[in-house]
Design a protein around this motif. Sequence first.
Motif, PDB file in Angstrom:
ATOM      1  N   THR A 124       8.377  -7.120   5.899  1.00 54.89           N
ATOM      2  CA  THR A 124       9.491  -6.196   5.666  1.00 54.89           C
ATOM      3  C   THR A 124       8.937  -4.792   5.504  1.00 54.89           C
ATOM      4  O   THR A 124       8.227  -4.509   4.547  1.00 54.89           O
ATOM      5  CB  THR A 124      10.259  -6.569   4.380  1.00 54.89           C
ATOM      6  N   ALA A 125       9.269  -3.913   6.425  1.00 54.46           N
ATOM      7  CA  ALA A 125       8.854  -2.519   6.299  1.00 54.46           C
ATOM      8  C   ALA A 125       9.822  -1.617   7.053  1.00 54.46           C
ATOM      9  O   ALA A 125      10.101  -1.846   8.231  1.00 54.46           O
ATOM     10  CB  ALA A 125       7.432  -2.329   6.842  1.00 54.46           C
ATOM     11  N   THR A 126      10.326  -0.611   6.371  1.00 54.77           N
ATOM     12  CA  THR A 126      11.141   0.406   7.017  1.00 54.77           C
ATOM     13  C   THR A 126      10.199   1.310   7.832  1.00 54.77           C
ATOM     14  O   THR A 126       8.978   1.267   7.650  1.00 54.77           O
ATOM     15  CB  THR A 126      11.876   1.247   5.967  1.00 54.77           C
ATOM     16  N   PRO A 127      10.742   2.135   8.732  1.00 57.82           N
ATOM     17  CA  PRO A 127       9.862   3.025   9.516  1.00 57.82           C
ATOM     18  C   PRO A 127       8.961   3.906   8.643  1.00 57.82           C
ATOM     19  O   PRO A 127       7.800   4.123   8.962  1.00 57.82           O
ATOM     20  CB  PRO A 127      10.868   3.867  10.315  1.00 57.82           C
ATOM     21  N   LYS A 128       9.489   4.393   7.522  1.00 56.40           N
ATOM     22  CA  LYS A 128       8.711   5.234   6.614  1.00 56.40           C
ATOM     23  C   LYS A 128       7.532   4.460   6.032  1.00 56.40           C
ATOM     24  O   LYS A 128       6.403   4.970   5.934  1.00 56.40           O
ATOM     25  CB  LYS A 128       9.626   5.723   5.488  1.00 56.40           C
ATOM     26  N   ASP A 162       3.364   4.862   6.488  1.00 54.07           N
ATOM     27  CA  ASP A 162       2.530   4.942   5.288  1.00 54.07           C
ATOM     28  C   ASP A 162       1.389   3.928   5.336  1.00 54.07           C
ATOM     29  O   ASP A 162       0.252   4.226   4.957  1.00 54.07           O
ATOM     30  CB  ASP A 162       3.408   4.681   4.054  1.00 54.07           C
ATOM     31  N   ILE A 163       1.693   2.706   5.769  1.00 53.07           N
ATOM     32  CA  ILE A 163       0.672   1.649   5.852  1.00 53.07           C
ATOM     33  C   ILE A 163      -0.464   2.086   6.781  1.00 53.07           C
ATOM     34  O   ILE A 163      -1.646   1.985   6.432  1.00 53.07           O
ATOM     35  CB  ILE A 163       1.301   0.329   6.360  1.00 53.07           C
ATOM     36  N   ILE A 164      -0.111   2.578   7.957  1.00 55.20           N
ATOM     37  CA  ILE A 164      -1.118   2.989   8.940  1.00 55.20           C
ATOM     38  C   ILE A 164      -1.983   4.125   8.390  1.00 55.20           C
ATOM     39  O   ILE A 164      -3.218   4.119   8.542  1.00 55.20           O
ATOM     40  CB  ILE A 164      -0.429   3.399  10.264  1.00 55.20           C
ATOM     41  N   ALA A 165      -1.344   5.071   7.698  1.00 55.49           N
ATOM     42  CA  ALA A 165      -2.092   6.218   7.152  1.00 55.49           C
ATOM     43  C   ALA A 165      -2.968   5.809   5.972  1.00 55.49           C
ATOM     44  O   ALA A 165      -4.159   6.165   5.914  1.00 55.49           O
ATOM     45  CB  ALA A 165      -1.111   7.313   6.728  1.00 55.49           C
ATOM     46  N   GLU A 166      -2.407   5.054   5.016  1.00 53.44           N
ATOM     47  CA  GLU A 166      -3.137   4.724   3.796  1.00 53.44           C
ATOM     48  C   GLU A 166      -4.306   3.765   4.040  1.00 53.44           C
ATOM     49  O   GLU A 166      -5.286   3.773   3.298  1.00 53.44           O
ATOM     50  CB  GLU A 166      -2.188   4.127   2.742  1.00 53.44           C
ATOM     51  N   LEU A 167      -4.202   2.922   5.064  1.00 55.54           N
ATOM     52  CA  LEU A 167      -5.295   1.997   5.375  1.00 55.54           C
ATOM     53  C   LEU A 167      -6.289   2.593   6.376  1.00 55.54           C
ATOM     54  O   LEU A 167      -7.264   1.926   6.743  1.00 55.54           O
ATOM     55  CB  LEU A 167      -4.729   0.678   5.925  1.00 55.54           C
ATOM     56  N   ASN A 168      -6.027   3.830   6.802  1.00 54.53           N
ATOM     57  CA  ASN A 168      -6.914   4.512   7.773  1.00 54.53           C
ATOM     58  C   ASN A 168      -7.097   3.699   9.053  1.00 54.53           C
ATOM     59  O   ASN A 168      -8.208   3.591   9.588  1.00 54.53           O
ATOM     60  CB  ASN A 168      -8.289   4.800   7.153  1.00 54.53           C
ATOM     61  N   LEU A 169      -6.000   3.103   9.541  1.00 53.48           N
ATOM     62  CA  LEU A 169      -6.087   2.343  10.784  1.00 53.48           C
ATOM     63  C   LEU A 169      -6.307   3.327  11.941  1.00 53.48           C
ATOM     64  O   LEU A 169      -5.583   4.322  12.072  1.00 53.48           O
ATOM     65  CB  LEU A 169      -4.808   1.534  11.009  1.00 53.48           C
ATOM     66  N   LEU A 170      -7.313   3.034  12.780  1.00 53.72           N
ATOM     67  CA  LEU A 170      -7.686   3.946  13.872  1.00 53.72           C
ATOM     68  C   LEU A 170      -7.038   3.518  15.176  1.00 53.72           C
ATOM     69  O   LEU A 170      -7.285   2.416  15.673  1.00 53.72           O
ATOM     70  CB  LEU A 170      -9.217   3.967  14.024  1.00 53.72           C
ATOM     71  N   VAL A 199       0.831  -1.210   0.000  1.00 52.66           N
ATOM     72  CA  VAL A 199       0.000   0.000   0.000  1.00 52.66           C
ATOM     73  C   VAL A 199       0.867   1.263   0.000  1.00 52.66           C
ATOM     74  O   VAL A 199       0.389   2.359  -0.294  1.00 52.66           O
ATOM     75  CB  VAL A 199      -0.967   0.014   1.211  1.00 52.66           C
ATOM     76  N   SER A 200       2.139   1.115   0.316  1.00 59.23           N
ATOM     77  CA  SER A 200       3.020   2.272   0.458  1.00 59.23           C
ATOM     78  C   SER A 200       3.803   2.534  -0.825  1.00 59.23           C
ATOM     79  O   SER A 200       4.424   1.632  -1.378  1.00 59.23           O
ATOM     80  CB  SER A 200       4.014   2.046   1.608  1.00 59.23           C
ATOM     81  N   GLN A 201       3.792   3.790  -1.269  1.00 58.47           N
ATOM     82  CA  GLN A 201       4.574   4.140  -2.449  1.00 58.47           C
ATOM     83  C   GLN A 201       6.068   4.129  -2.151  1.00 58.47           C
ATOM     84  O   GLN A 201       6.888   4.252  -3.051  1.00 58.47           O
ATOM     85  CB  GLN A 201       4.135   5.510  -2.967  1.00 58.47           C
ATOM     86  N   TRP A 202       6.425   3.982  -0.867  1.00 58.94           N
ATOM     87  CA  TRP A 202       7.833   3.854  -0.491  1.00 58.94           C
ATOM     88  C   TRP A 202       8.191   2.389  -0.241  1.00 58.94           C
ATOM     89  O   TRP A 202       9.318   2.085   0.115  1.00 58.94           O
ATOM     90  CB  TRP A 202       8.122   4.679   0.772  1.00 58.94           C
ATOM     91  N   GLY A 203       7.223   1.495  -0.425  1.00 62.35           N
ATOM     92  CA  GLY A 203       7.490   0.070  -0.240  1.00 62.35           C
ATOM     93  C   GLY A 203       8.154  -0.517  -1.469  1.00 62.35           C
ATOM     94  O   GLY A 203       8.185   0.095  -2.537  1.00 62.35           O
ATOM     95  N   HIS A 204       8.671  -1.745  -1.337  1.00 63.94           N
ATOM     96  CA  HIS A 204       9.421  -2.334  -2.447  1.00 63.94           C
ATOM     97  C   HIS A 204       8.519  -2.988  -3.482  1.00 63.94           C
ATOM     98  O   HIS A 204       8.990  -3.480  -4.488  1.00 63.94           O
ATOM     99  CB  HIS A 204      10.463  -3.333  -1.929  1.00 63.94           C
ATOM    100  N   ASP A 205       7.203  -2.976  -3.255  1.00 66.92           N
ATOM    101  CA  ASP A 205       6.298  -3.604  -4.227  1.00 66.92           C
ATOM    102  C   ASP A 205       4.963  -2.862  -4.243  1.00 66.92           C
ATOM    103  O   ASP A 205       3.910  -3.460  -4.082  1.00 66.92           O
ATOM    104  CB  ASP A 205       6.097  -5.085  -3.876  1.00 66.92           C
ATOM    105  N   PHE A 206       5.020  -1.547  -4.423  1.00 66.29           N
ATOM    106  CA  PHE A 206       3.812  -0.715  -4.375  1.00 66.29           C
ATOM    107  C   PHE A 206       2.797  -1.151  -5.441  1.00 66.29           C
ATOM    108  O   PHE A 206       3.135  -1.332  -6.594  1.00 66.29           O
ATOM    109  CB  PHE A 206       4.185   0.754  -4.581  1.00 66.29           C
ATOM    110  N   ARG A 207       1.534  -1.308  -4.997  1.00 66.59           N
ATOM    111  CA  ARG A 207       0.440  -1.642  -5.915  1.00 66.59           C
ATOM    112  C   ARG A 207      -0.719  -0.687  -5.645  1.00 66.59           C
ATOM    113  O   ARG A 207      -1.342  -0.752  -4.586  1.00 66.59           O
ATOM    114  CB  ARG A 207      -0.009  -3.093  -5.713  1.00 66.59           C
ATOM    115  N   PRO A 208      -1.015   0.218  -6.595  1.00 62.80           N
ATOM    116  CA  PRO A 208      -2.072   1.197  -6.372  1.00 62.80           C
ATOM    117  C   PRO A 208      -3.418   0.592  -5.976  1.00 62.80           C
ATOM    118  O   PRO A 208      -4.200   1.236  -5.280  1.00 62.80           O
ATOM    119  CB  PRO A 208      -2.170   1.916  -7.724  1.00 62.80           C
TER     120      PRO A 208
END
Length: 631
Positions: A174-178, A182-190, A142-151
């Motif tokens: 596998t996820a860097t801090p950035k 991004d994952i938390i924001a893009e998935l709208n996790l509350l 889900v992250s455009q900074w991830g190694h396999d971004f899929r819109p």
Amino acid sequence: MQTALQILQKYWKHDAFRSLQNEIIDAVLNGKDTFALMPTGGGKSICFQIPGMMKEGICLVISPLVALMKDQVANLQKKDIKAIALTGGIKSEEMIDLLDNCEFGNYKFLYLSPERLQSDWILERLKNLPINLIAIDEAHCVSQWGHDFRPAYLKIAELKPHFPKVPFLALTATATPKVKEDIIAELNLLNPQIFQKSFARENIAYMVFEVEDKLFRIEQILRKNPQPSIIYVRNRKSCLEVSSQLQSLGIKSTYYHGGLSPKEKDKNMQLWMREEVQVIVATNAFGMGIDKANVKTVIHIQLPENLENYYQEAGRCGRDGEKAFSVILTSPSDIVQAESQFIAVLPDKSFLNTMYVKLCNYFQIAYGEGINEQFSFNLNHFCLKYGFPILKTYNAMQFLDRQGIISLSQEFTEKITLQFLISSKEVIRYVSLNPNDESIILNILRTYPGVYDMQTSFNLQLIAKKSNHSENEVLAVLHKLKEKEIIDYHSRNNDATLIFNEVREDERTINRVSKYLERQNNLKKEQLDAVLHYIQEKSVCRSKLILNYFGEKTDSVCGVCSYCISKNSKKRNTTTTTEAIIILLNKGDLNSREIEIKLKYNAEDIIFALQQLLDNDTIMVKPNNKYSIKL
């Protein structure tokens, strides 16, 4: 109601949870949005499968990996747990029936790819399901900074308003801090509960060795550690070559790549799983869902594309907790090859625009038209017509697919495969008796050197062009050779399917998405730079380098990697070794293998001494990879 532990014991036959599994399950059962970062081998699927079993209704699992979806569904079905997967190739009518089953048939798990969420009618059907949990596997996509971004992953957040009381569980290995942010924001996790397992694998010794003769070093490693091993290579040809070389050395080996039939894949994998062979040589098509606990060694003989993939592949060894080894073998040419393989094939904005315009022209789509039009598409034919490099074009089309401009079925295996059944001597004899076929046959042999050993994918247009014959003339020769039992030849009609999702607007279309292309290309370059830093850095613990990359800061060292061993081995009394090497090189140039054989010293001691001599400008490396005294 059964407890989580009782379900684990009943269906998975484990007596206890692994680290963090129980805590994640509790968070989900309490209705909390949850983010879980669990490195390879941590048992991510248990974290949604058990709460999915415990809660009323059905668990929706979103995953980009068709093979993994099928594997998990099959494993659940073996446990008499009702599960279903909506994968590609299923017709709409059949999909409606499957969704009816989910709604009325008491199913517990529904797996689907994120691309399915782009269909509004599927979204509408999902709203009617009694969904109890939404699990997002490979959430870094889900992250455009991830190694396999899929819109398509960005559509997942649209489920949130329709299921406000259903917990979301985002899982990644596998996820860097950035990327995590991004994952938390893009998935709208509350207010998500965050669980992060350390990337440290204390039982894995990360090794990097610079060598001239990789096969010789592989043989040394495998003889010293005769347990199950994986060797990762970058392409199908290398799979066969390395496996054959190991067999000739008396090391039992098989191979695995995406071009094998499902039957061949399963046969070769089972040979390795049952330990009838020691080694499986594989591309990155091998590994997802494979859980063999006692893998001793993972060897990469070409540089990985990024540290995320490397970490996942390296993590397939040592899952039994015993000491294991993840080895990268490098030589000076590897960096140039990696840049050529991963960076030179990235399309820039200009190429993307040219390719898109030609693609529209290829199918005679006028400006302002083309939406929802569907075509059969042959990548090789398209590239040959316009003189485009195949891999760069494929990457450009994948980018357009991910941006939703086109939809492209991933059916890029060749239409034809063939294998010669007779020896090279017999082929030469046939050519001498049939001179009219000579040009076609010789071009096949020059283009596909492995065609004697295995079924080989065959590009009809390329051979026709190289031999100055028509495609029909090439096909006629192939049919003749098959009738005479000279070759085994198979033809399959599996062109890709291409759908245009937008009207043709040329530069306006490309300008809209070009910023994402630039960001993607920069990310790929940064990721390869991180790999190069990892292999070239000679003054830091290997494990520490990996932890730092994933945002874990530590001052401690692992004590078992190639750096720590070289540092801790009594600072090596290298005087004797260096003197012996100088005496040898005064007699003539030698490579490290020849030096090792002549001196009968430990390989690491030889390499360490050679490095010192290089650093001190006492010796140099010649273009033929031989060491020589510096005059």
